[in-house]
Design an enzyme around this catalytic site. Structure first.
Site: not given
Length: 919
Positions: A38, A107, A116, A118, A351, A472, A802, A804, A870, A890
């Site tokens: 602000k 403010r 809203g 604070m 803003r 799961h 890879s 895990g 992965c 990747y």
């Protein structure tokens, strides 16, 4: 970001020369960390020459000192005094001056918008003396007393801690006595009485009189704003939005302008574009003869902003010009708060506006077309979480239904977004059976396990009374793009009686239920569903650019093209069958990063695995493996065909063998009942012995992964042979299989070397027997801390790593994922220990450092080492940025999350020096 530092370890004494207060003319929009959003934007508008009421900002650094020490920095009072003196000179009057008072607002304003959350106090400076001066100067006695009652009400509630309802009740009593419909129907005499009553409420409930000294009012209000940073609601909001808890808030002291001086005054909120749709136009609300809190409180009905043109055309035209200036300057949708005081327009705040996911994509592409931003900047204006929202079907919201419709049964954890409606079923068999008959079903369980996979696939959505976001049910549902709500503890699920009870409501099998995976809400009855055109686009059933194409689809298409052009990270899929692989490919997957072979042993093949486990001799074991081989090979042929020309990483069997055997309790009961009937079942007895033999106290750290391959002769060799023969068959068919064999749970290079040597021998045999030149990569999963710490050694025997990260997170933290989420994770989140679950977003300081170190060590040993991930983190937006930075090649994630990973990989590559967007 995490909410982990609300206790603030800050310097008790600030440096002597540290500046704590900035005039609006001194700051700019790039000082958000210091001046808050602000304050920085008020300064920016001041610099642009826009009409901003004069004022100054106390920095967030002052707040940090206050929160750490319980007192303001020693220099703050004098600094505030000097800036107040300058403000008084500029305005030509003193704060609270009896005959002509300067009034100010106090403010809050943090770096990140927390609407809203604070405190704000208006009309500071009014007192028993100055209220008369305000009445005289304004020529409106009612206005003066209304402003005074607002101050006492706001100050009493926010600064002195008085119950706000006491003021509201007194106000309602005054309106009833006058038979007034709204506040503006009360006259000056009524408001005078109300002020007296409000002061009595303050004296009684705050234990002190309302302060008459204007400087004391301001100082107390400043302190209250500092303290509001650590209110429960502010901390909860920060946790939800992942805003750091150690930022503190700035405080803005701004000279008051009044929208409640009569019909030529008013207040409003404007947006430079529609935040709901992104469409350009005039959007906002206006309220005549009102202050800002009247709009927020909804006490009176606002009118559309466009009506201001009729009410006050001069102010409207100027506002339109200012809106254009701000949007061009910020190069984005702007949210503006303004007040008109007797025909003069003042800007109170601007803003970059919050927006819906759809609006974010539309606006980003619009701004590119307007030449305001480039593709790289556009990528910073959207994110993967927004894309995920657009991909899931959703229910029509409660407001659109007018509060009517199905009964809300309860609420659980929003585990996998989307909207699902169907008949309640309580086991997988029924789910599959009813689904094949054309019924839509919701699978309801206490929790799910791998045996429920068929039912989960058949169901429209999954609902469990236990588990969390990485249970799961949640993980599998997200992978399949299924709606899922987990951990709905108020729902009592009785699978034997095929019913669910919530209080006095009983849901029987066959009753229609609706599950909202975006909110966690569960309804009895059917909630209308709105389909997602974005998924239709990714599936190839809707094409961007077509005459009937949705404009949102066109925007998504363009943003995905930007991301794909920019990203360095490739994106693969976690997929275990050809159907998932083909869907992943449609969604843009560039290969498979994880094929879990254990999923190929479920269903009717479970009996074959049982024979392998029960084998007493080498011959029996060899025969069991021979039986499994053609099934495995067929699976791989289909997978390689679906992913022709792209890499497919196949993980050899990982879970403990007991997971393929019946539940020990269920089996024990079955055997006991059979014995009581003298009906002995030899196979059940052998199975029970095997279950007892394989039972482990902590199976996650027991006989699984590479250990299975070392302990059970021929198991991994059979799988490698199936992979190699499938690859040879595809090559013979002129295909281009690119198989990668991954050995799981390796902790030492010696384990890997033994399995690798056996695998290479099998591949050589297949190469010789088929006459086809096979090139299969061999690598490992890094999912144990020791593997990460000895990555340099392991890289000598591995062509790829890879990570895990699911198991790596469990072993680093010492957590059993399925247990901790249901037991103490909520408490950890509430206490700020976690900002977010480490199973959702990579723990960069712990797990992340192991990943970074393993990457560096592995590539020192083998510079061409391929690196990927992965775990479920591969589809998490924040985690993708981390993996980009540490240099992975990747990420791999469930098919449904591939577009999210693609987008985030592009955003990570386009990020300017890691700072985010340039606004």
């Amino acid at each position: 970001m995490s909410e982990s530092k609300d206790t603030h370890v800050a310097t008790d004494t600030a440096p002597q020369d540290q500046k704590f207060v900035y005039d609006f003319t001194e700051g700019n929009k790039d000082l958000k960390g210091l001046l808050g959003g602000k304050g920085a934007n008020l300064a920016e508008m001041t610099n642009l020459g826009l009409p901003v009421p004069p004022g100054f900002t106390i920095t967030s650094e002052a707040c940090k000192v206050y929160l750490a020490t319980g007192t303001e920095p020693a220099a703050l009072r004098d600094e505030v005094g000097a800036h107040l003196d300058a403000l008084e000179r500029k305005m030509g009057k003193k704060l609270g001056q009896a005959d002509d008072p300067l009034l100010v607002s106090v403010r809050s304003g943090a770096k990140f918008s927390m609407p809203g959350m604070m405190d704000t106090v208006l009309n500071i400076g009014l007192s028993d003396k100055s209220v008369a001066g305000l009445a005289k100067q304004s020529g409106d006695e009612r206005f003066a007393w209304d402003s005074y009652r607002r101050l006492i009400q706001m100050f009493g509630k926010t600064v002195l801690g008085v119950d706000g309802d006491l003021f509201e009740e007194a106000l309602d009593d005054a309106k009833r006595a006058k038979k007034a419909a709204t506040d503006i129907d009360l006259d000056a005499a009524d408001l005078k009485k109300l002020v007296k009553q409000f002061k009595k409420i303050v004296s009684r409930d705050a234990g002190r009189d309302f302060p008459q000294d204007p400087r004391e009012q301001m100082d107390l209000a400043i302190r209250s704003v500092f303290e509001s940073w650590n209110t429960d609601r502010a901390k909860l909001y920060r946790r939800q939005e992942r805003i750091p808890g150690d930022l503190g808030t700035a405080v803005n002291i701004c000279s008051m302008v009044f929208g409640n001086l009569g019909p030529d005054s008013g207040t409003g909120v404007a947006f430079t574009r529609d935040p709901a749709s992104g469409h350009q136009g005039v959007y906002g609300d206006y309220l005549q003869n009102a202050q800002g809190e009247d709009v927020v409180a909804g006490i009176r009905n606002t009118v559309p902003l466009a009506d201001l043109e009729t009410i006050d055309k001069t102010s409207y035209d100027r506002l339109m010009r200012i809106m254009e200036v701000l949007e061009t300057h910020y190069r984005d949708l702007c949210d503006i708060e303004f007040t008109i005081e007797r025909g003069e327009l003042w800007m109170l705040q601007t803003r970059v506006g919050k927006r819906t996911a759809g609006a974010a994509f539309r606006i980003a592409t619009q701004l590119v077309d307007q030449g305001l931003i480039d593709e790289a900047e556009a990528l910073q204006r959207v994110n993967g979480s927004q894309l995920a929202q657009l991909m899931f079907p959703r229910f029509e919201d409660d407001g659109a239904r007018g509060g009517k419709g199905p009964e809300l049964l309860g609420r659980g954890i929003a585990a996998s977004p989307g909207a699902a409606v169907g008949k309640a079923v309580f086991d997988s068999y029924t789910a599959v059976k009813w689904s094949r008959s054309g019924e839509r079903v919701i699978l309801i369980r206490r929790e799910t396990n791998p045996d429920d996979l068929d039912g989960m696939i058949a169901a429209e959505g999954i609902l469990t009374s236990r588990g969390g976001k990485t249970s799961h049910a949640a993980v599998v549902a997200r992978g399949m793009g299924k709606t899922c709500v987990c951990g709905a503890e108020e729902l009592e699920v009785d699978t034997k009686r095929r019913r669910m009870t919530v209080g006095k409501t009983v849901v029987e099998e066959g009753d229609i239920v609706s599950v909202d995976g975006s909110t966690g809400k569960v309804y009895l009855g059917e909630v209308p569903v709105v389909p997602s055109p974005v998924v239709e686009y990714f599936e190839g059933r809707m094409h961007a650019g077509a005459d009937d194409a949705d404009e949102l689809v066109e925007a998504v298409h363009r943003m995905m093209a930007y991301a794909d052009r920019r990203r360095r990270l490739r994106v693969r899929a976690n997929a275990d069958n050809a159907e998932d692989a083909l869907r992943a490919r449609r969604f843009g997957a560039q290969g498979i990063g994880l094929c879990r072979t254990e999923h190929m042993f479920l269903g009717e093949r479970r009996a074959m695995v049982e024979k392998l486990i029960l084998a007493d001799t080498d011959d029996e074991r060899e025969q069991a493996l021979k039986t499994l081989l053609p099934y495995q090979k067929k699976d791989f042929v289909e997978l390689f065909e679906a992913m022709d020309g792209l890499p497919v990483t196949v993980r050899l069997l990982d879970p403990p063998l007991h997971e393929f055997l019946p539940d020990i309790t269920e089996l024990s009961v079955r055997v006991a009942l059979a014995e009581s009937r003298k009906d002995h079942n030899e196979n059940d007895l052998r199975l029970l012995q095997a279950v007892h033999k394989l039972h482990e106290q902590n199976p996650m750290l027991g006989l699984r992964g590479v250990r299975l391959g070392l302990v059970i002769p021929g198991l991994f060799a059979m799988q490698v042979r199936a992979i190699a023969e499938a690859a040879a068959e595809r090559k013979h068919a002129k295909g281009d299989p690119r198989a990668e064999i991954m050995i799981p749970l390796v902790g030492t290079v010696q384990e890997l070397e033994i399995v690798r040597d056996e695998a290479e021998q099998v591949i050589a045999e297949v190469r010789k027997s088929t006459g086809i030149d096979l090139r299969l990569s061999l690598g490992t999963m890094i999912e144990l801390p020791r593997a990460a710490l000895t990555a340099g050694q392991i890289a000598e025997a591995a062509e790829f790593f890879s990570f895990g990260t699911n198991d790596l997170t469990q072993t680093v933290w010492g957590f059993s994922r399925d247990d901790v989420e249901a037991s103490f994770f909520t408490a950890y989140l509430e206490k700020g220990i976690f900002g977010v679950s480490p199973f959702e977003t990579i723990d960069m300081d712990g797990v992340g450092e192991l990943v970074r170190g393993a990457c560096e060590a592995g590539r020192r040993t083998r510079p061409d080492l391929k690196l990927g991930i992965c775990g479920e983190h591969g589809g998490d937006p924040e985690s993708v940025h981390f993996f980009h930075k540490v240099g992975l090649d990747y990420v791999s994630c469930s098919p449904f999350r591939i577009p999210v990973a693609r987008l985030e990989a592009g955003r990570a590559a386009a990020e300017p020096d890691g700072r985010g967007d340039t606004r």
